[in-house]
Design a protein around this motif. Structure first.
Motif, PDB file in Angstrom:
ATOM      1  N   TYR A 172       0.844  -1.204   0.000  1.00  0.00           N
ATOM      2  CA  TYR A 172       0.000   0.000   0.000  1.00  0.00           C
ATOM      3  C   TYR A 172       0.876   1.249   0.000  1.00  0.00           C
ATOM      4  O   TYR A 172       0.585   2.228  -0.694  1.00  0.00           O
ATOM      5  CB  TYR A 172      -0.909  -0.034   1.228  1.00  0.00           C
ATOM      6  CG  TYR A 172      -1.934   1.068   1.273  1.00  0.00           C
ATOM      7  CD1 TYR A 172      -2.869   1.221   0.254  1.00  0.00           C
ATOM      8  CD2 TYR A 172      -1.988   1.940   2.355  1.00  0.00           C
ATOM      9  CE1 TYR A 172      -3.822   2.224   0.307  1.00  0.00           C
ATOM     10  CE2 TYR A 172      -2.940   2.941   2.418  1.00  0.00           C
ATOM     11  CZ  TYR A 172      -3.847   3.086   1.387  1.00  0.00           C
ATOM     12  OH  TYR A 172      -4.797   4.078   1.436  1.00  0.00           O
ATOM     13  N   GLY A 173       1.950   1.229   0.775  1.00  0.00           N
ATOM     14  CA  GLY A 173       2.872   2.356   0.776  1.00  0.00           C
ATOM     15  C   GLY A 173       3.509   2.582  -0.588  1.00  0.00           C
ATOM     16  O   GLY A 173       3.645   3.722  -1.046  1.00  0.00           O
ATOM     17  N   TRP A 174       3.894   1.500  -1.255  1.00  0.00           N
ATOM     18  CA  TRP A 174       4.459   1.620  -2.595  1.00  0.00           C
ATOM     19  C   TRP A 174       3.417   2.142  -3.583  1.00  0.00           C
ATOM     20  O   TRP A 174       3.769   2.848  -4.548  1.00  0.00           O
ATOM     21  CB  TRP A 174       5.001   0.272  -3.068  1.00  0.00           C
ATOM     22  CG  TRP A 174       6.393   0.009  -2.584  1.00  0.00           C
ATOM     23  CD1 TRP A 174       6.779  -0.851  -1.598  1.00  0.00           C
ATOM     24  CD2 TRP A 174       7.594   0.614  -3.076  1.00  0.00           C
ATOM     25  NE1 TRP A 174       8.150  -0.812  -1.428  1.00  0.00           N
ATOM     26  CE2 TRP A 174       8.670   0.078  -2.332  1.00  0.00           C
ATOM     27  CE3 TRP A 174       7.868   1.566  -4.057  1.00  0.00           C
ATOM     28  CZ2 TRP A 174       9.995   0.466  -2.549  1.00  0.00           C
ATOM     29  CZ3 TRP A 174       9.179   1.951  -4.277  1.00  0.00           C
ATOM     30  CH2 TRP A 174      10.225   1.399  -3.525  1.00  0.00           C
ATOM     31  N   SER A 175       2.160   1.824  -3.371  1.00  0.00           N
ATOM     32  CA  SER A 175       1.107   2.336  -4.242  1.00  0.00           C
ATOM     33  C   SER A 175       1.036   3.852  -4.167  1.00  0.00           C
ATOM     34  O   SER A 175       0.872   4.537  -5.192  1.00  0.00           O
ATOM     35  CB  SER A 175      -0.248   1.727  -3.860  1.00  0.00           C
ATOM     36  OG  SER A 175      -0.243   0.326  -4.003  1.00  0.00           O
ATOM     37  N   TRP A 176       1.159   4.397  -2.961  1.00  0.00           N
ATOM     38  CA  TRP A 176       1.186   5.858  -2.798  1.00  0.00           C
ATOM     39  C   TRP A 176       2.381   6.460  -3.531  1.00  0.00           C
ATOM     40  O   TRP A 176       2.242   7.435  -4.276  1.00  0.00           O
ATOM     41  CB  TRP A 176       1.252   6.218  -1.313  1.00  0.00           C
ATOM     42  CG  TRP A 176      -0.063   6.168  -0.606  1.00  0.00           C
ATOM     43  CD1 TRP A 176      -0.663   5.078  -0.055  1.00  0.00           C
ATOM     44  CD2 TRP A 176      -0.956   7.270  -0.394  1.00  0.00           C
ATOM     45  NE1 TRP A 176      -1.864   5.431   0.501  1.00  0.00           N
ATOM     46  CE2 TRP A 176      -2.072   6.765   0.317  1.00  0.00           C
ATOM     47  CE3 TRP A 176      -0.907   8.622  -0.710  1.00  0.00           C
ATOM     48  CZ2 TRP A 176      -3.134   7.574   0.695  1.00  0.00           C
ATOM     49  CZ3 TRP A 176      -1.968   9.435  -0.332  1.00  0.00           C
ATOM     50  CH2 TRP A 176      -3.070   8.919   0.357  1.00  0.00           C
ATOM     51  N   PHE A 177       3.546   5.879  -3.317  1.00  0.00           N
ATOM     52  CA  PHE A 177       4.760   6.428  -3.921  1.00  0.00           C
ATOM     53  C   PHE A 177       4.687   6.397  -5.443  1.00  0.00           C
ATOM     54  O   PHE A 177       4.920   7.414  -6.118  1.00  0.00           O
ATOM     55  CB  PHE A 177       5.981   5.643  -3.435  1.00  0.00           C
ATOM     56  CG  PHE A 177       7.258   6.031  -4.125  1.00  0.00           C
ATOM     57  CD1 PHE A 177       7.900   7.219  -3.808  1.00  0.00           C
ATOM     58  CD2 PHE A 177       7.809   5.202  -5.098  1.00  0.00           C
ATOM     59  CE1 PHE A 177       9.065   7.585  -4.462  1.00  0.00           C
ATOM     60  CE2 PHE A 177       8.982   5.550  -5.746  1.00  0.00           C
ATOM     61  CZ  PHE A 177       9.614   6.752  -5.423  1.00  0.00           C
ATOM     62  N   LEU A 178       4.343   5.250  -6.012  1.00  0.00           N
ATOM     63  CA  LEU A 178       4.309   5.117  -7.461  1.00  0.00           C
ATOM     64  C   LEU A 178       3.157   5.914  -8.070  1.00  0.00           C
ATOM     65  O   LEU A 178       3.277   6.444  -9.184  1.00  0.00           O
ATOM     66  CB  LEU A 178       4.196   3.643  -7.847  1.00  0.00           C
ATOM     67  CG  LEU A 178       5.410   2.781  -7.479  1.00  0.00           C
ATOM     68  CD1 LEU A 178       5.149   1.308  -7.790  1.00  0.00           C
ATOM     69  CD2 LEU A 178       6.649   3.262  -8.234  1.00  0.00           C
ATOM     70  N   GLY A 179       2.054   5.992  -7.341  1.00  0.00           N
ATOM     71  CA  GLY A 179       0.929   6.782  -7.836  1.00  0.00           C
ATOM     72  C   GLY A 179       1.286   8.249  -7.973  1.00  0.00           C
ATOM     73  O   GLY A 179       1.015   8.876  -9.005  1.00  0.00           O
ATOM     74  N   PHE A 180       1.906   8.812  -6.939  1.00  0.00           N
ATOM     75  CA  PHE A 180       2.274  10.224  -7.007  1.00  0.00           C
ATOM     76  C   PHE A 180       3.438  10.457  -7.957  1.00  0.00           C
ATOM     77  O   PHE A 180       3.547  11.535  -8.558  1.00  0.00           O
ATOM     78  CB  PHE A 180       2.587  10.763  -5.612  1.00  0.00           C
ATOM     79  CG  PHE A 180       1.368  11.227  -4.885  1.00  0.00           C
ATOM     80  CD1 PHE A 180       0.837  12.486  -5.131  1.00  0.00           C
ATOM     81  CD2 PHE A 180       0.718  10.412  -3.978  1.00  0.00           C
ATOM     82  CE1 PHE A 180      -0.304  12.922  -4.486  1.00  0.00           C
ATOM     83  CE2 PHE A 180      -0.429  10.828  -3.328  1.00  0.00           C
ATOM     84  CZ  PHE A 180      -0.939  12.096  -3.582  1.00  0.00           C
ATOM     85  N   LEU A 181       4.309   9.471  -8.118  1.00  0.00           N
ATOM     86  CA  LEU A 181       5.359   9.588  -9.122  1.00  0.00           C
ATOM     87  C   LEU A 181       4.746   9.711 -10.515  1.00  0.00           C
ATOM     88  O   LEU A 181       5.210  10.505 -11.351  1.00  0.00           O
ATOM     89  CB  LEU A 181       6.281   8.371  -9.050  1.00  0.00           C
ATOM     90  CG  LEU A 181       7.494   8.383  -9.993  1.00  0.00           C
ATOM     91  CD1 LEU A 181       8.417   9.542  -9.653  1.00  0.00           C
ATOM     92  CD2 LEU A 181       8.238   7.050  -9.900  1.00  0.00           C
ATOM     93  N   THR A 182       3.683   8.968 -10.765  1.00  0.00           N
ATOM     94  CA  THR A 182       2.970   9.061 -12.034  1.00  0.00           C
ATOM     95  C   THR A 182       2.324  10.430 -12.205  1.00  0.00           C
ATOM     96  O   THR A 182       2.364  11.030 -13.292  1.00  0.00           O
ATOM     97  CB  THR A 182       1.900   7.962 -12.126  1.00  0.00           C
ATOM     98  OG1 THR A 182       2.510   6.682 -11.970  1.00  0.00           O
ATOM     99  CG2 THR A 182       1.171   8.017 -13.450  1.00  0.00           C
ATOM    100  N   VAL A 183       1.720  10.942 -11.141  1.00  0.00           N
ATOM    101  CA  VAL A 183       1.112  12.278 -11.199  1.00  0.00           C
ATOM    102  C   VAL A 183       2.162  13.322 -11.559  1.00  0.00           C
ATOM    103  O   VAL A 183       1.945  14.185 -12.425  1.00  0.00           O
ATOM    104  CB  VAL A 183       0.443  12.622  -9.859  1.00  0.00           C
ATOM    105  CG1 VAL A 183       0.080  14.107  -9.802  1.00  0.00           C
ATOM    106  CG2 VAL A 183      -0.809  11.781  -9.657  1.00  0.00           C
TER     107      VAL A 183
END
Length: 212
Positions: A108-119
């Motif tokens: 879940y933490g990696w989802s936040w990181f990769l999601g905002f990296l995409t943004v």
């Protein structure tokens, strides 16, 4: 130590009460203070998006003549600080947890990181082609939208109704604010989004205190 103190209670009611007390103690130890999770994000949104509203108000008005880069910079600095604070609180609460729960938390933490990296990658690529007010709306709408979706995903993973409903609330605000346009989006997210997180942290802390 008295040997009798190490024996299980002979009374079934006493044994059940002991089990419940131990479960409550474990829950308190593993449950972080809601204020440490919600308040940093709520304050970041209240201040950061509040600056967006002051600089890029509806209909192109400028309530406070701030540098165009300042609201976005302040927002991301505050979001970074909020991430650190909530991350430390979660690590203290769940640092000893292993197995599937730990794996879910890590993913879940990696989802936040990769999601905002995409943004950052997408918004940064197209920002130069937009006027400043639409650039701010793009960054804020993408960030808030991702936050709402990840809150709903977290609520679904851990069956946390409050977390899921907060994600729904954030998503609805983001959609309505985006439709309303620049300025209004910042105002809605700052007051209802940031204020809602602060209120959620307060209510969660009060419930936690009552249980204890």
């Amino acid at each position: 130590m008295n040997v009798e103190d190490e024996l299980p209670p002979a009374d079934p009611a006493a044994a059940l009460r002991l089990i419940r007390e131990q479960q409550a103690t474990a829950t308190r130890r593993l449950e972080p203070d809601p204020r440490a999770y919600y308040w940093p994000w709520g304050l970041a949104w209240l201040i950061g998006f509040g600056l967006f509203f002051l600089r890029f108000s509806p209909n192109g008005r400028v309530l406070v003549d701030l540098p165009t880069w300042l609201p976005l910079t302040v927002l991301f600095v505050l979001l970074g600080a909020a991430g650190i604070v909530s991350g430390v609180a979660s690590a203290r609460a769940y640092g000893d947890v292993t197995g599937d729960s730990a794996r879910r938390g890590t993913w879940y933490g990696w989802s936040w990181f990769l999601g905002f990296l995409t943004v950052f990658a997408v918004a940064g690529r197209v920002s130069d082609s937009l006027p400043p007010e639409l650039t701010g709306l793009l960054w804020s709408a993408l960030s808030v939208g991702l936050t709402g979706v990840l809150h709903m995903a977290g609520g679904a993973v851990w069956l946390d109704r409050r977390l899921f409903l907060l994600g729904v609330w954030i998503t609805v605000l983001n959609v309505l604010g985006s439709i309303a346009g620049p300025g209004w989006h910042a105002l809605v997210v700052a007051v209802a989004g940031g204020g809602g997180m602060i209120l959620a942290g307060l209510l969660g802390w009060l419930r936690q205190r009552d249980r204890r």
